[in-house]
Design an enzyme around this catalytic site. Sequence first.
Site, short mmCIF file in Angstrom:
data_model
loop_
_atom_site.label_atom_id
_atom_site.label_comp_id
_atom_site.label_asym_id
_atom_site.label_seq_id
_atom_site.Cartn_x
_atom_site.Cartn_y
_atom_site.Cartn_z
N LYS A 1 -61.66 30.71 -55.26
CA LYS A 1 -61.34 30.07 -53.99
C LYS A 1 -60.94 28.61 -54.18
CE LYS A 1 -64.33 33.11 -51.25
NZ LYS A 1 -65.55 33.21 -50.42
N SER B 1 -67.31 35.71 -45.74
CA SER B 1 -67.08 34.30 -46.08
C SER B 1 -66.17 33.57 -45.09
CB SER B 1 -66.48 34.20 -47.49
OG SER B 1 -65.24 34.87 -47.56
#
Length: 794
Positions: free
Chosen positions: A739, A696
Amino acid sequence: MPPSDDQPIEDETPTSQPETVTVPDTPLPVLPVRDIVVFPHMVVPLIVVRPASVLALRDAKNRGSPLALLMQRDGDQDDPEPHELYEVGCLARSLSMLELPDGTMRVVVEGLTRVRLIRFEQTEPFLRARVEGLPEIEESTTEVEALMRTIVQRFEQAVNLSRNIPAEALVQVMNIRDSARLADLVAAYLNIKVHAKQQLLESLVVKERLQTLSVLLSQELEILELERKIHTRVRDELQNSQREFYLREQMRAIQDELGEREGTTVEADEYREKIAECGMPAESAEKALKEVARLEKMPTMAPEGYVIRTYLDWLVALPWQKRTRDKLDLKRAESILEQDHYGLGKVKERVLEFLAVRKLVRNVKGPILCFIGPPGVGKTSIGRSIARALGRKFIRLSLGGVRDEAEIRGHRRTYVGSMPGRIIQTIRHAASRNPVFMLDEIDKLGMDFRGDPASALLEVLDPEQNNTFSDHYLEVPFDLSEVMFIATGNILDPVPPALQDRMEVIHFPGYVEEEKIQIATQFLVPKQLKQNGLTPDHLRFSTGALQVLCRYYTREAGVRNLEREIASICRKTAKRVAQGDDQLKRATAQSVEKFLGPRRYLHGLAEERDEVAVATGLTYTEHGGDVLSVEVSLSEGKGELSLTGQMGDVMKESAQAALSYTRSRAKALGIETQRFAKTDIHIHVPAGAIPKEGPSAGITMATAMVSALTERPVRRDVALTGEITLRGKVLPVGGVREKVLAAHRAGIPHVALPRENEKDLKDLDDLPSNVRRDLTFHFVDHMDDVIACALLPP
């Protein structure tokens, strides 16, 4: 049970009947009867309780008229309406009538002939109706004679097999030559349902009535023959068991007289009693009794006797039939869950759904839940609340560091010191076969040469298999289907796919600042005040103080460190109180530093200013979401790529993909293609002591690399996450909620997410409204979109 209305109190007895019976054309009293059909030629004693029926009998006696006996369609109806009676009944006369002191009446009636109801003329105070006689159609044929002989023969067999038919009934049947009377008499004695008797009463063709009766007699003979076989088998078994018991008692008495009865015999008898009392299944009981027989034949001090005794002790100690009763009050369960935990709506909803189904369906297999989330978000504690809400016992088994498959399924008895696995051990400790069983830290299971514990858990956590869970030590199946298993872990990736497939995974998100303040106010502060011997008169926390603790002294997804900081303030206050200072202390935003010292974290943007070659990324670890910086440094060299900061293999590959994309797009980005051959690129992710992994950070590293090569600053108020391909496409990532919360905790107002993660953000119903309000989301498909969003103009 006292006799109810119109129930026969003794067996029906046939009597003689006049050759012809005339049915009056005047309305007759109607006597409703239940659970009995009166045939012509029958004398039936009845007990009449209903006031209306008593009045009907008195009226018939006063007028000297017969009665119409009609059976109720529903025998449970105490006061039947006219339409609830059969239309075909029997005309009868009362032979004797006796009124009892309690108002009831004992009457003997004689059936005369079949009648059909025409209409009711009166319903109050009792029923009165017009009836007509029903002529019977008789035939004198060879077939009728054969049917009569068959019925007499089968009735004789029924009398020999049944205890309910008197022997004199056979004599009466054998002396009857009239086919209609034979059918009625046999039907009266036959033990069949009353509705079947009613059909025989309504059958006017004698030949058809005999055929129906023959079939019913055949069915009754089959039932009686089965009853005889069952009775014979039970009697033989009882005789054998009584004989064995008698011989054992004799042998025991002889041994007692001679003083030769050994301790193993007494011990074996005690084990047999325990096996009978614990209610284990037949297969397990048979295995246990074989071991008892072996023990009984061994000398008292035989070494193997110790092994057998330990094995039997485990078997009889297990809760084969012991269970707690579920409390199925949904409102109470919801109240308990709300009292114990703040938020966690999906988990609470799943527990209430299980309770609702359990309330509607008696036998429900225990659900297999898996709670996945960062530390400190309440996974283990919610398990205790679930047990309290269900009224079940709570047991916990930590799987962290378990590497041996025998830890789950036990060792075989051939090994010295062998014992059952931890599943059976914990069930025995709970003393209930339906506890809430928490398998903690399932993602920390190991594997080595001794086996794979995760594979052993496949049977435990499969609702289709765990009703016959077999422990290597016990060697008999134990039913785990009523156990409510709850597994917990920080991340799902280490859990094998086969094990994931057997569990219903529920993700626990991290808490936002507002949720942490609410949890601290409602739960943590009162708990720590009590544990440290304080009261609200000694110490009070302001909302500002809790906010400072969340922002500047902790940085976590859960509330574990927050509780530690609150406990630290409580201990310092308790010290002052113990020294005699009883004045109220207030923990405010300004006084927190006096208690805990300088602030440990910065709150706000990850970077203080827009910088070249430094990009802010988002990551998801077992501790929740976090913010990381990616730095790129350029130096003269041979075009080599250096990666530092404890990157994993996947993250290193993402860095290579980012470099390949940047090279392929050099001309469009305004980068000289010759520069790559003369420049060494060094990518570093700070906090080098912490391992980092995952794809990511791909767009973050690409953004920092483009910034370094083009000297365009990266916006400090944008956080990036997404996987990059060689063509520059941005692929979706996981852990979106964590996140997003990490960006919000860091005070970053803009978040760039892959376009395919937009649906995930829409599914986050539990994302607090203030987070959505404070953050601006940029959904990107390609690295060109990322550069346009994250880099400032040149």
